[in-house]
Design a protein around this motif. Structure first.
Motif, short mmCIF file in Angstrom:
data_model
loop_
_atom_site.label_atom_id
_atom_site.label_comp_id
_atom_site.label_asym_id
_atom_site.label_seq_id
_atom_site.Cartn_x
_atom_site.Cartn_y
_atom_site.Cartn_z
N SER A 1 0.83 -1.20 0.00
CA SER A 1 0.00 0.00 0.00
C SER A 1 0.87 1.25 0.00
N ASN A 2 0.24 2.37 -0.35
CA ASN A 2 0.89 3.69 -0.29
C ASN A 2 2.25 3.71 -0.98
N VAL A 3 2.30 3.18 -2.19
CA VAL A 3 3.56 3.16 -2.94
C VAL A 3 3.60 4.32 -3.93
N THR A 4 4.79 4.77 -4.25
CA THR A 4 4.96 5.79 -5.28
C THR A 4 5.65 5.17 -6.47
N GLY A 5 5.33 5.67 -7.64
CA GLY A 5 5.88 5.13 -8.87
C GLY A 5 4.93 4.14 -9.51
N GLU A 6 5.38 3.60 -10.62
CA GLU A 6 4.58 2.65 -11.41
C GLU A 6 5.37 1.35 -11.58
N PRO A 7 4.70 0.26 -11.94
CA PRO A 7 5.44 -0.96 -12.27
C PRO A 7 6.38 -0.70 -13.46
N THR A 8 7.46 -1.46 -13.51
CA THR A 8 8.40 -1.34 -14.62
C THR A 8 8.61 -2.71 -15.24
N GLY A 9 9.04 -2.69 -16.50
CA GLY A 9 9.27 -3.94 -17.22
C GLY A 9 7.96 -4.68 -17.44
N GLY A 10 8.05 -5.83 -17.96
CA GLY A 10 6.86 -6.64 -18.18
C GLY A 10 5.93 -6.03 -19.21
#
Length: 188
Positions: free
Chosen positions: A117-126
């Motif tokens: 929860s409460n994360v900053t940024g976006e997934p990368t790769g994939g």
């Protein structure tokens, strides 16, 4: 046609019963369910949950169903990623259970249900495979029937944000149903 002729004609036929693949996998002790609860996001943060198939798990993950629910405060966006890396965060592990409770000892899932929860940024790769948007108090659900197939070291990630009202704090829940196929039983 008399009974004897019927028996002669149909006696060599085998009876066949169709059952849903989910029931079949559950009967084998290979079907599991679990959910990540209280996924908090908003105030310019996001939340995610994923099914992670560890390296050397010995299984292939078949995603059967996913659900995003209980987002009450704002419209939200759910992104669905294959084999991506989530934003850096403290990873939590949600409990999972087999659906066949008759097998003793209970089967243990090799696939992990992870969340943050409460994360900053976006997934990368994939691969960002698809995106769904929904209004508050709407449930998103889809039966994939095992067609999303993830090998060892891969994952199926659901990434939640409220990009239309990022200043609002909200929370939700992501649930999954899946089965695990032993790699040794998979045709190569």
């Amino acid at each position: 046609m008399n009974k004897k002729k019927c028996e002669d004609m149909y006696g060599s036929l085998l009876k066949a019963v169709d059952i849903p693949v989910e029931l079949y996998e559950s009967m084998l002790g290979q079907y599991f369910i679990g959910y990540a609860d209280n996924l908090v996001f908003g105030n310019n943060t996001s939340a995610w949950a994923r099914l992670y198939n560890p390296i050397n798990s010995g299984v292939i993950l078949h995603v059967n169903v996913w659900t995003v629910t209980d987002v009450a405060e704002s419209a939200f966006r759910a992104q669905f990623w294959f084999n991506s890396t989530p934003p850096e965060s403290d990873i939590n592990y949600a409990p999972v259970t087999p659906t066949n409770l008759n097998i003793k000892p209970s089967p243990r899932a090799k696939v992990k249900l992870e969340y943050a929860s409460n994360v900053t940024g976006e997934p990368t790769g994939g691969i960002k495979a698809f995106v769904r948007r929904a209004q508050p108090e709407t449930t998103l659900v889809e039966s994939e029937n095992g067609k999303i197939i993830i090998g060892e070291g891969g994952n199926f990630l659901v990434f939640l944000s409220n990009s239309e009202t990022p200043e609002l704090l909200t929370s939700g829940r992501i649930a999954f149903g899946w089965w695990e196929e032993s790699i040794s039983s998979n045709c190569k």
